[in-house]
Enzyme design. Structure first.
Site, short mmCIF file in Angstrom:
data_model
loop_
_atom_site.label_atom_id
_atom_site.label_comp_id
_atom_site.label_asym_id
_atom_site.label_seq_id
_atom_site.Cartn_x
_atom_site.Cartn_y
_atom_site.Cartn_z
N GLY A 1 2.33 3.75 11.65
CA GLY A 1 2.58 2.32 11.80
C GLY A 1 3.38 1.74 10.65
O GLY A 1 3.97 2.44 9.85
N TYR A 2 3.37 0.38 10.59
CA TYR A 2 4.21 -0.38 9.66
C TYR A 2 5.64 0.11 9.80
O TYR A 2 6.27 0.60 8.85
CB TYR A 2 3.70 -0.31 8.23
N HIS B 1 9.54 0.93 10.41
CA HIS B 1 10.82 0.52 9.85
C HIS B 1 11.93 1.21 10.64
O HIS B 1 11.65 1.93 11.61
CB HIS B 1 10.89 0.85 8.36
N GLY C 1 13.67 3.71 10.10
CA GLY C 1 13.57 5.18 10.20
C GLY C 1 12.75 5.57 11.42
O GLY C 1 13.13 6.46 12.20
N HIS C 2 11.61 4.90 11.63
CA HIS C 2 10.80 5.18 12.82
C HIS C 2 11.58 4.84 14.10
O HIS C 2 11.54 5.57 15.08
CB HIS C 2 9.53 4.32 12.83
N GLU D 1 13.28 13.81 8.72
CA GLU D 1 13.56 14.84 7.71
C GLU D 1 13.17 14.38 6.30
O GLU D 1 13.08 15.18 5.39
CB GLU D 1 15.04 15.22 7.72
N GLN E 1 6.56 18.20 5.46
CA GLN E 1 5.74 17.93 6.65
C GLN E 1 6.41 18.52 7.90
O GLN E 1 5.76 19.16 8.73
CB GLN E 1 5.57 16.42 6.81
N VAL F 1 16.78 7.90 7.30
CA VAL F 1 17.50 6.62 7.36
C VAL F 1 17.31 5.94 6.00
O VAL F 1 16.21 5.91 5.46
CB VAL F 1 16.95 5.73 8.49
N SER G 1 10.75 3.87 3.94
CA SER G 1 9.36 4.32 3.97
C SER G 1 8.49 3.09 4.13
O SER G 1 8.80 2.01 3.59
CB SER G 1 9.04 5.01 2.64
O1 PAF Z 1 4.53 11.03 8.88
C1 PAF Z 1 3.51 10.38 9.22
O2 PAF Z 1 3.58 9.17 9.44
C2 PAF Z 1 2.19 11.10 9.35
O3 PAF Z 1 2.04 12.08 8.39
C3 PAF Z 1 1.92 11.66 10.76
C4 PAF Z 1 2.95 12.74 11.12
C5 PAF Z 1 2.00 10.54 11.79
C6 PAF Z 1 0.53 12.30 10.83
O4 PAF Z 1 -0.47 11.38 10.54
#
Ligand code: PAF
Length: 285
Positions: free
Chosen positions: A34-35, A37, A39-40, A151, A156, A179, A188
Protein backbone atom coordinates in the site's frame (compact mmCIF):
# COMPACT_ATOMS: atom_id res chain seq x y z
CA UNK A 1 -17.08 6.51 -10.76
CA UNK A 2 -17.37 2.78 -10.02
CA UNK A 3 -15.94 1.91 -6.59
CA UNK A 4 -13.15 -0.62 -7.00
CA UNK A 5 -14.05 -4.20 -6.09
CA UNK A 6 -12.45 -4.68 -2.64
CA UNK A 7 -12.18 -8.03 -0.82
CA UNK A 8 -10.98 -8.51 2.72
CA UNK A 9 -11.26 -12.30 2.97
CA UNK A 10 -9.62 -15.10 1.00
CA UNK A 11 -13.01 -16.68 0.22
CA UNK A 12 -14.44 -13.43 -1.14
CA UNK A 13 -11.46 -12.90 -3.43
CA UNK A 14 -11.54 -16.49 -4.68
CA UNK A 15 -15.27 -16.21 -5.41
CA UNK A 16 -14.69 -12.97 -7.33
CA UNK A 17 -12.00 -14.63 -9.48
CA UNK A 18 -13.81 -17.94 -10.04
CA UNK A 19 -15.65 -16.84 -13.19
CA UNK A 20 -12.47 -15.45 -14.78
CA UNK A 21 -10.61 -18.64 -13.99
CA UNK A 22 -13.39 -20.85 -15.41
CA UNK A 23 -13.40 -18.75 -18.59
CA UNK A 24 -9.64 -19.39 -18.93
CA UNK A 25 -8.79 -15.71 -18.51
CA UNK A 26 -5.31 -14.63 -17.46
CA UNK A 27 -4.88 -12.99 -14.05
CA UNK A 28 -2.06 -10.57 -13.23
CA UNK A 29 -1.29 -9.82 -9.59
CA UNK A 30 0.58 -6.84 -8.15
CA UNK A 31 1.49 -7.54 -4.51
CA UNK A 32 2.00 -4.32 -2.49
CA UNK A 33 2.08 -3.01 1.04
CA UNK A 34 0.00 0.00 0.00
CA UNK A 35 0.73 3.73 0.20
CA UNK A 36 0.92 3.52 -3.54
CA UNK A 37 3.15 5.70 -5.70
CA UNK A 38 3.89 5.89 -9.38
CA UNK A 39 6.25 2.91 -9.16
CA UNK A 40 3.34 0.71 -8.07
CA UNK A 41 1.08 2.24 -10.70
CA UNK A 42 3.67 1.35 -13.36
CA UNK A 43 3.41 -2.29 -12.21
CA UNK A 44 -0.39 -2.01 -12.46
CA UNK A 45 -0.14 -0.53 -15.97
CA UNK A 46 2.05 -3.45 -17.10
CA UNK A 47 -0.32 -5.95 -15.49
CA UNK A 48 -3.33 -4.21 -17.11
CA UNK A 49 -1.70 -4.37 -20.54
CA UNK A 50 -0.76 -8.05 -20.29
CA UNK A 51 -3.71 -9.75 -18.51
CA UNK A 52 -7.49 -10.11 -18.76
CA UNK A 53 -7.92 -9.49 -15.02
CA UNK A 54 -5.75 -7.50 -12.61
CA UNK A 55 -5.66 -8.01 -8.86
CA UNK A 56 -3.70 -5.73 -6.52
CA UNK A 57 -3.00 -6.92 -2.98
CA UNK A 58 -2.46 -4.44 -0.13
CA UNK A 59 -1.10 -5.99 3.04
CA UNK A 60 1.55 -4.56 5.36
CA UNK A 61 3.10 -7.90 6.21
CA UNK A 62 4.30 -7.95 9.83
CA UNK A 63 6.52 -11.01 9.38
CA UNK A 64 8.95 -9.21 7.08
CA UNK A 65 9.72 -6.47 9.64
CA UNK A 66 12.32 -6.98 12.36
CA UNK A 67 11.51 -6.10 16.01
CA UNK A 68 13.19 -2.66 15.72
CA UNK A 69 11.94 -1.86 12.24
CA UNK A 70 9.18 0.43 11.02
CA UNK A 71 6.11 -1.85 10.92
CA UNK A 72 4.00 0.44 13.13
CA UNK A 73 5.07 3.63 11.35
CA UNK A 74 4.93 2.21 7.82
CA UNK A 75 2.73 4.70 5.93
CA UNK A 76 -0.86 3.64 5.27
CA UNK A 77 -3.74 5.35 3.41
CA UNK A 78 -6.31 2.82 2.23
CA UNK A 79 -8.87 5.32 0.89
CA UNK A 80 -6.31 7.04 -1.31
CA UNK A 81 -4.94 3.67 -2.51
CA UNK A 82 -8.41 2.43 -3.45
CA UNK A 83 -9.14 5.64 -5.39
CA UNK A 84 -5.86 5.29 -7.32
CA UNK A 85 -6.59 1.64 -8.13
CA UNK A 86 -10.12 2.49 -9.21
CA UNK A 87 -8.70 5.08 -11.61
CA UNK A 88 -6.16 2.50 -12.85
CA UNK A 89 -9.06 0.15 -13.75
CA UNK A 90 -7.99 -2.68 -11.49
CA UNK A 91 -10.55 -5.50 -11.31
CA UNK A 92 -10.10 -6.46 -7.67
CA UNK A 93 -8.16 -5.31 -4.62
CA UNK A 94 -7.36 -7.80 -1.86
CA UNK A 95 -6.94 -6.08 1.52
CA UNK A 96 -6.75 -8.79 4.17
CA UNK A 97 -6.12 -8.03 7.82
CA UNK A 98 -3.41 -9.84 9.79
CA UNK A 99 -6.11 -12.22 11.13
CA UNK A 100 -7.08 -13.30 7.60
CA UNK A 101 -3.48 -13.93 6.52
CA UNK A 102 -2.23 -15.44 9.78
CA UNK A 103 -5.20 -17.01 11.62
CA UNK A 104 -2.75 -19.16 13.56
CA UNK A 105 1.01 -18.96 14.11
CA UNK A 106 2.73 -20.36 11.02
CA UNK A 107 4.57 -23.62 11.36
CA UNK A 108 5.56 -23.50 7.70
CA UNK A 109 7.85 -20.81 6.35
CA UNK A 110 10.04 -20.44 3.29
CA UNK A 111 13.65 -19.41 3.58
CA UNK A 112 16.21 -19.21 0.83
CA UNK A 113 19.77 -20.06 1.67
CA UNK A 114 22.09 -18.39 1.02
CA UNK A 115 20.12 -15.90 -1.12
CA UNK A 116 17.89 -14.64 1.68
CA UNK A 117 20.70 -14.27 4.22
CA UNK A 118 23.14 -12.25 2.14
CA UNK A 119 23.30 -8.52 1.29
CA UNK A 120 20.10 -6.87 2.67
CA UNK A 121 19.41 -10.17 4.45
CA UNK A 122 22.47 -9.44 6.62
CA UNK A 123 21.13 -5.99 7.54
CA UNK A 124 17.55 -7.30 7.98
CA UNK A 125 17.74 -10.88 9.32
CA UNK A 126 14.55 -12.86 8.58
CA UNK A 127 13.21 -10.22 6.19
CA UNK A 128 13.34 -12.33 3.02
CA UNK A 129 11.82 -15.34 4.75
CA UNK A 130 8.87 -13.11 5.69
CA UNK A 131 8.64 -11.84 2.10
CA UNK A 132 8.96 -15.27 0.45
CA UNK A 133 6.39 -16.81 2.78
CA UNK A 134 3.76 -14.09 2.33
CA UNK A 135 4.29 -13.99 -1.45
CA UNK A 136 3.87 -17.79 -1.60
CA UNK A 137 0.62 -17.42 0.36
CA UNK A 138 -0.58 -14.64 -1.98
CA UNK A 139 0.25 -16.81 -5.01
CA UNK A 140 -1.79 -19.66 -3.56
CA UNK A 141 -4.69 -17.33 -2.75
CA UNK A 142 -4.79 -15.46 -6.09
CA UNK A 143 -3.36 -18.21 -8.36
CA UNK A 144 -2.13 -15.62 -10.86
CA UNK A 145 -0.86 -16.19 -14.38
CA UNK A 146 1.72 -13.42 -13.93
CA UNK A 147 3.03 -11.46 -10.93
CA UNK A 148 4.66 -8.02 -11.11
CA UNK A 149 7.50 -6.74 -8.90
CA UNK A 150 9.73 -3.65 -9.07
CA UNK A 151 13.41 -4.01 -9.91
CA UNK A 152 14.16 -1.44 -7.18
CA UNK A 153 13.84 -4.31 -4.69
CA UNK A 154 16.29 -6.32 -6.77
CA UNK A 155 17.14 -8.88 -4.11
CA UNK A 156 13.43 -9.39 -3.37
CA UNK A 157 12.79 -9.96 -7.09
CA UNK A 158 15.69 -12.45 -7.25
CA UNK A 159 14.41 -14.26 -4.12
CA UNK A 160 10.91 -14.56 -5.61
CA UNK A 161 12.18 -15.76 -8.98
CA UNK A 162 14.27 -18.41 -7.24
CA UNK A 163 11.42 -19.51 -4.95
CA UNK A 164 9.14 -19.91 -7.99
CA UNK A 165 11.79 -22.03 -9.75
CA UNK A 166 12.62 -24.13 -6.68
CA UNK A 167 9.00 -24.81 -5.70
CA UNK A 168 7.48 -24.97 -9.23
CA UNK A 169 4.90 -22.25 -8.77
CA UNK A 170 2.97 -21.98 -12.08
CA UNK A 171 3.39 -18.20 -12.32
CA UNK A 172 5.45 -15.95 -14.57
CA UNK A 173 7.44 -13.35 -12.62
CA UNK A 174 7.72 -9.98 -14.37
CA UNK A 175 10.36 -7.49 -13.16
CA UNK A 176 9.58 -3.83 -13.93
CA UNK A 177 12.29 -1.09 -14.07
CA UNK A 178 12.56 1.34 -11.14
CA UNK A 179 10.49 4.50 -11.42
CA UNK A 180 12.39 7.60 -10.21
CA UNK A 181 11.55 11.12 -9.10
CA UNK A 182 12.80 13.91 -11.42
CA UNK A 183 16.03 14.23 -9.34
CA UNK A 184 16.78 10.50 -9.52
CA UNK A 185 15.48 9.32 -6.12
CA UNK A 186 13.90 5.88 -6.51
CA UNK A 187 10.19 6.00 -5.68
CA UNK A 188 9.33 4.30 -2.39
CA UNK A 189 6.41 4.48 0.03
CA UNK A 190 8.98 5.27 2.73
CA UNK A 191 10.09 8.52 1.00
CA UNK A 192 7.15 10.30 2.64
CA UNK A 193 8.94 9.97 5.99
CA UNK A 194 11.99 11.95 4.76
CA UNK A 195 12.27 15.57 5.96
CA UNK A 196 13.09 18.14 3.23
CA UNK A 197 16.78 17.94 4.26
CA UNK A 198 16.74 14.11 4.20
CA UNK A 199 15.02 14.23 0.85
CA UNK A 200 17.80 16.43 -0.59
CA UNK A 201 20.52 14.24 0.96
CA UNK A 202 18.95 11.02 -0.43
CA UNK A 203 19.70 12.14 -3.98
CA UNK A 204 23.31 11.09 -3.43
CA UNK A 205 22.31 7.41 -3.69
CA UNK A 206 21.13 7.53 -7.31
CA UNK A 207 24.01 9.90 -8.12
CA UNK A 208 26.55 7.39 -6.73
CA UNK A 209 24.90 4.57 -8.68
CA UNK A 210 25.12 6.63 -11.88
CA UNK A 211 28.79 7.31 -11.12
CA UNK A 212 29.47 3.59 -10.59
CA UNK A 213 27.67 2.66 -13.82
CA UNK A 214 29.68 5.27 -15.75
CA UNK A 215 32.96 3.82 -14.39
CA UNK A 216 31.97 0.26 -15.34
CA UNK A 217 30.75 1.31 -18.76
CA UNK A 218 34.03 3.19 -19.32
CA UNK A 219 35.96 -0.06 -18.72
CA UNK A 220 36.72 -0.16 -14.98
CA UNK A 221 36.80 -3.88 -14.17
CA UNK A 222 37.87 -3.80 -10.51
CA UNK A 223 34.74 -3.87 -8.33
CA UNK A 224 36.67 -2.65 -5.25
CA UNK A 225 37.66 0.56 -7.05
CA UNK A 226 34.09 1.25 -8.11
CA UNK A 227 32.83 0.58 -4.57
CA UNK A 228 35.56 2.85 -3.12
CA UNK A 229 34.64 5.76 -5.43
CA UNK A 230 30.90 5.37 -4.73
CA UNK A 231 31.57 5.14 -0.97
CA UNK A 232 33.57 8.40 -1.12
CA UNK A 233 30.72 10.11 -2.95
CA UNK A 234 28.10 8.92 -0.43
CA UNK A 235 30.34 9.71 2.57
CA UNK A 236 30.55 13.34 1.39
CA UNK A 237 26.82 13.65 2.18
CA UNK A 238 26.60 13.85 5.99
CA UNK A 239 22.83 13.18 6.03
CA UNK A 240 23.32 9.67 4.67
CA UNK A 241 24.73 6.68 6.60
CA UNK A 242 25.77 3.93 4.21
CA UNK A 243 24.78 0.48 5.46
CA UNK A 244 25.81 -1.70 2.52
CA UNK A 245 27.14 -1.34 -1.00
CA UNK A 246 27.78 -4.38 -3.17
CA UNK A 247 28.44 -5.15 -6.80
CA UNK A 248 26.88 -8.48 -7.64
CA UNK A 249 26.32 -10.84 -10.54
CA UNK A 250 22.87 -9.81 -11.87
CA UNK A 251 21.63 -13.40 -12.01
CA UNK A 252 22.50 -14.93 -8.64
CA UNK A 253 23.63 -11.87 -6.62
CA UNK A 254 27.02 -13.39 -5.80
CA UNK A 255 29.42 -10.54 -5.00
CA UNK A 256 31.96 -10.06 -7.82
CA UNK A 257 35.58 -8.90 -7.66
CA UNK A 258 36.13 -8.61 -11.43
CA UNK A 259 33.38 -6.93 -13.43
CA UNK A 260 33.43 -9.27 -16.42
CA UNK A 261 29.67 -9.92 -16.74
CA UNK A 262 26.43 -7.96 -16.25
CA UNK A 263 26.30 -6.74 -12.66
CA UNK A 264 23.91 -4.99 -10.34
CA UNK A 265 25.03 -2.42 -7.79
CA UNK A 266 22.97 -2.63 -4.61
CA UNK A 267 22.98 0.10 -1.99
CA UNK A 268 21.31 0.35 1.43
CA UNK A 269 21.54 3.53 3.50
CA UNK A 270 19.90 5.20 6.46
CA UNK A 271 18.59 8.65 5.68
CA UNK A 272 16.98 10.27 8.71
CA UNK A 273 14.57 7.68 10.13
CA UNK A 274 14.35 5.67 6.91
CA UNK A 275 16.30 2.72 5.52
CA UNK A 276 16.42 3.34 1.77
CA UNK A 277 17.52 0.88 -0.89
CA UNK A 278 18.39 1.45 -4.50
CA UNK A 279 19.98 -0.44 -7.36
CA UNK A 280 21.34 -0.04 -10.85
CA UNK A 281 22.46 -2.59 -13.40
CA UNK A 282 25.59 -2.09 -15.52
CA UNK A 283 27.34 -4.04 -18.25
CA UNK A 284 31.09 -4.04 -18.82
CA UNK A 285 32.26 -2.86 -22.26
O1 PAF B 1 7.60 -5.15 -2.01
C1 PAF B 1 6.65 -5.18 -1.18
O2 PAF B 1 5.85 -4.25 -1.10
C2 PAF B 1 6.52 -6.37 -0.26
O3 PAF B 1 7.76 -6.86 0.13
C3 PAF B 1 5.65 -7.50 -0.84
C4 PAF B 1 6.27 -8.10 -2.10
C5 PAF B 1 4.26 -6.96 -1.17
C6 PAF B 1 5.50 -8.63 0.19
O4 PAF B 1 4.91 -8.18 1.37
Amino acid sequence: MRPVDRHETIDALRTALREARQAGQSVGVVPTMGYLHDGHLELVRRARAENDRVVVTIFVNPTQFGPNEDFSTYPRDMERDLALLDAAKVDAVFTPGVEAMYPQPLQTTISLKPLGDMLIGKVRPGHFSGVATVVAKLFNIVQPTRAYFGEKDFQQLTVIRRMVQDLNFPVEIVGVPTVREADGLAMSSRNVRLSPDDRRAARVLSAALAEGAAMIEAGEGDAARVVAQMTTTIAAEPGVALRSLDICDSRDLSVVERIDRPVVMLVTAEVGPVLLIDQREARPV
